[in-house]
Write an enzyme that holds these catalytic residues in place. Structure first.
Site, short mmCIF file in Angstrom:
data_model
loop_
_atom_site.label_atom_id
_atom_site.label_comp_id
_atom_site.label_asym_id
_atom_site.label_seq_id
_atom_site.Cartn_x
_atom_site.Cartn_y
_atom_site.Cartn_z
N ARG A 190 0.84 -1.19 0.00
CA ARG A 190 0.00 0.00 0.00
C ARG A 190 0.88 1.25 0.00
O ARG A 190 1.90 1.31 0.70
CB ARG A 190 -0.92 0.01 1.22
CG ARG A 190 -2.10 -0.96 1.11
CD ARG A 190 -3.07 -0.50 0.02
NE ARG A 190 -4.24 -1.36 -0.14
CZ ARG A 190 -4.33 -2.36 -1.00
NH1 ARG A 190 -3.29 -2.66 -1.77
NH2 ARG A 190 -5.44 -3.06 -1.11
N GLU A 219 -3.27 8.29 -5.25
CA GLU A 219 -3.22 7.76 -6.61
C GLU A 219 -4.25 8.48 -7.46
O GLU A 219 -5.31 8.86 -6.96
CB GLU A 219 -3.50 6.26 -6.61
CG GLU A 219 -2.39 5.44 -5.97
CD GLU A 219 -2.64 3.94 -6.06
OE1 GLU A 219 -3.75 3.53 -6.47
OE2 GLU A 219 -1.74 3.17 -5.71
N HIS A 238 -0.48 0.72 -10.30
CA HIS A 238 -1.32 -0.12 -9.44
C HIS A 238 -1.95 -1.25 -10.25
O HIS A 238 -3.16 -1.47 -10.22
CB HIS A 238 -2.40 0.70 -8.74
CG HIS A 238 -2.91 0.05 -7.49
ND1 HIS A 238 -3.35 0.76 -6.40
CD2 HIS A 238 -3.05 -1.27 -7.15
CE1 HIS A 238 -3.75 -0.07 -5.44
NE2 HIS A 238 -3.57 -1.31 -5.88
#
Length: 277
Positions: A190, A219, A238
């Site tokens: 994370r 993000e 991601h």
């Protein structure tokens, strides 16, 4: 529909959970549970929350191994060279075999990562919340408060930790300063676990050799962020868990849980609201 719902699969708008007094079980088709790990969101405080643990670990581990090899074998350099039509060798290329890898987080993702690096001839160190014993295949396991000490021994530090109050910002300047100058940092856990400004400074100042990053906080990574332009950094958006097989795996997991729920059997992959995972 939310008022009558007893079991729910997916990502409902969190604010609607207060309108679901009959909700007994929510299943998330993801490993991370934020923001659904906040019990105060739910009208029914006895709700059971499950996640997709076991669905993504293997493919993220493959992505992680690929990132490590790309860093060691200078693949981004050669890709740029190919785009320029230039034939030039680069001397600083290294082997993965014989490296010491610190896997931070020893859940499904961490175990899958460890398996793949062990198969490549690496020595494994681990970080976990509670140390009952040292699992087979690990040379040493440290508690999270000993992270700053543990990174001194690693050629690769790989973050596989979930997002909790205890893991937020644990990779800070003190950790990076204690890493070997030849070491690499990989984040597939994370983004919230990393103090990004501290990582950026460490990379700019040669405190560590490089990094490969799949997750960020926030993000997406902003267009002007200096991490984009660093030659010793690989950025992926991601996507480490991406696979065309994920939908089938998710539904198979949910159907098994649904069968158990209908038969009033105990569920698995239950999230601990207090631990945050």
């Amino acid at each position: 529909m939310m008022r009558d719902c007893e079991a729910l699969y997916g990502f409902p708008p969190p604010e609607l959970l207060r309108e679901a007094p009959n909700l007994q079980w929510l299943h998330l088709p993801a490993a991370g549970v934020e923001p659904y790990g906040d019990l105060s969101l739910y009208a029914n405080r006895s709700v059971t929350l499950t996640n997709a643990g076991g669905v993504y670990g293997a493919v993220i581990a493959e992505h992680t191994l690929g990132l490590a090899l790309a860093l060691l074998r200078q693949l981004p350099f050669f890709i740029r060279q190919q785009a320029e039509g230039c034939w030039k060798r680069r001397p600083d290329m290294f082997e993965l075999s014989g490296s010491t890898v610190l896997v931070c987080g020893m859940g499904d993702l961490g175990r899958n990562v460890a398996d793949r690096f062990r198969a490549m001839g690496c020595e494994l160190l681990g970080i976990r919340k509670v140390i009952h014993d040292i699992p087979p295949g690990f040379a040493e396991v440290y508690s999270l408060p000993r992270l700053t000490e543990a990174v001194r021994h690693a050629d690769f530090v790989i973050n596989c930790l979930p997002s909790t109050n205890q893991t937020r910002g644990v990779f800070d300047a003190a950790v990076f300063q204690n890493m070997r100058p030849s070491a690499f940092f990989i984040n597939v856990g994370r983004g919230s676990a990393v103090v990004e400004a501290d990582l950026t400074a460490a990379l700019q100042n040669g405190v560590l050799a490089g990094a490969a990053l799949d997750v960020f906080d926030p993000e997406p990574l902003a267009p002007g962020n200096p991490l984009w332009a660093m030659e010793n950094v690989i950025v992926t958006p991601h996507c480490a868990g991406a696979s065309p097989l994920n939908h089938d795996r998710n539904f198979e997991l949910f159907f098994d849980l649904l069968t158990r729920y209908a038969a009033k059997k105990r569920l698995y992959n239950i999230v601990d609201f207090f631990a945050g995972y």
